[in-house]
Design a protein around this motif. Structure first.
Motif: not given
Length: 426
Positions: A271-292
């Motif tokens: 939602x654009x409230x964080x510039x960075x996150x240390x996340x489990x790698x698979x979360x990339x797919x959901x983020x890229x889907x929202x913000x391709x």
């Protein structure tokens, strides 16, 4: 007359044998029972892939796959009850690596299921994680690690690059160290956006996130040293807690950090409230889907001793009391050949060959970052002890919340050490 009675007796005896054999054929585990029961966590990749492959396995073997899906904790609870009772309802299960020490006595050794070539295709740490007392007890389905996800547009913006260099004296870039991570988090905290987050929510997710940083600070054996002694009062633990505490003190993380873990962080990030996150790698797919096209992925940041993280693998296991261990092991080999389906479903897998196939695909940018993190010099597993869940939930998680709320790290770690030793009966 006598001959007739003998013949009648013989006929009755044959009928009795037919009935007896018929009853035997209907017993559990008989040759006529062509069902293999698989226990998985509901709603996740294990359930999805098990369903997707069931028909193909039945076509190849004649065995129908019966899938029992339950919530995360239900998988452990069911298996523990079956193993303690020495009576298996399930033949195969997909389990979290954390459960091996508690379930080991009821799991079938699987060292001979795969070829040496297939086992050499395991990603780092996977063989060690599933080996108890020298026996391999699981065939991996996937592994994962935390990595750095970031908003590329923020880092590529010329104004941000100029202002960052002016404020911090070096070029804005994707951070690779604790110091750079802190600086970037400070810089992007403004106008309703935070630089990053910390995981303060009660539970294992926050504990593993903290332990990521413990590895980076230089510990070579998490929580217990090589001799089995509790080591959490050592300097790397203090340094890592101080690092997280400073992020809170600098107000570069959301104010409700004590209620935040992976899912909440991902939502804020998307939602654009964080510039960075240390996340489990698979979360990339959901983020890229929202913000391709707007999300970048990089390896986990490094502390003084280099890149390190705590992997999160899952495994397929065979119950020792299963009456169909041969076909169950055949199922594990079959599923290992289907390992790419976990990449398609979850975004991670267990085989090096699958990772290599996806590593240069832009839509899977996280794969290269996970691989580099798993290869990190400091990446290591959590301790293989039965009491781990209790230690995590009753000691480390509350301790972490206290430190993030302002308590002295050294004092809290000393108390935590005493509590862990008590749980271990020392």
């Amino acid at each position: 007359m006598k001959t007739t009675r003998v013949m009648m007796s013989a006929v009755l005896f044959l009928c009795f044998l037919v009935v007896l054999v018929g009853c035997g054929n209907n017993s559990a585990g008989s040759s006529n029972d062509k069902t293999l029961t698989v226990l998985v966590e509901g709603g996740g990749p294990a359930f999805e892939v098990a369903n997707k492959t069931a028909a193909k396995f039945e076509e190849q073997t004649g065995y129908k796959i019966k899938i029992d899906s339950v919530p995360y904790s239900g998988v452990y609870d069911k298996l523990k009850a079956e193993i303690d009772a020495k009576k298996s309802t399930h033949d195969v299960a997909i389990i979290d690596v954390l459960w091996f020490p508690s379930l080991a006595k009821g799991l079938e050794p699987l060292g001979n299921v795969l070829t040496e070539e297939q086992m050499n295709d395991f990603l780092p740490q996977l063989s060690e994680s599933a080996t108890i007392n020298g026996e391999l007890l699981g065939i991996p389905t996937w592994t994962n690690s935390k990595i750095l996800l970031y908003h590329k547009d923020l880092f590529e913006d010329p104004n941000n690059q100029a202002n960052f260099a002016k404020e911090f004296g070096y070029a804005l870039k994707v951070p690779t160290s604790w110091k750079e991570y802190e600086d970037v988090a400070k810089f992007f905290t403004n106008n309703g956006m935070y630089g990053t987050s910390v995981f303060g929510q009660t539970g294992g997710d926050a504990v593993s996130s903290w332990l990521d940083h413990v590895t980076q600070a230089g510990v070579d054996s998490l929580v217990l040293d090589r001799n089995g002694e509790v080591n959490i009062t050592e300097e790397p633990y203090i340094q890592s807690l101080t690092f997280l505490q400073n992020l809170v003190k600098d107000k570069v993380v959301p104010e409700d950090y004590l209620s935040i873990a992976s899912s909440e962080t991902a939502e804020l990030f998307n939602n654009g409230k964080l510039a960075m996150q240390l996340a489990w790698g698979h979360f990339y797919l959901s983020s890229d889907k929202v913000l391709p096209g707007r999300i970048g992925a990089a390896p986990m940041i490094a502390g003084e001793k280099g890149v390190g993280a705590v992997p999160g693998p899952w495994y397929q296991v065979v119950l020792k009391d299963s009456q169909k261990k041969d076909i169950a092991e055949q199922y594990l080999k079959f599923m290992y050949d289907q390992n790419e389906l976990y990449m398609e479903s979850l975004g991670v897998a267990a085989r090096k060959s699958v990772f290599e196939k996806y590593i240069d695909i832009p839509q899977y940018a996280h794969v290269k970052a996970i691989e580099a993190t798993l290869d990190g010099a400091q990446t290591q597993n959590r301790p293989q002890i039965e009491q781990w869940s209790q230690i995590e939930n009753e000691v480390l998680s509350p301790m972490l919340q206290k430190v993030l709320s302002g308590s002295d790290p050294a004092t809290e770690l000393t108390l935590a050490k005493e509590q862990i030793e008590e749980i271990l009966g020392r």
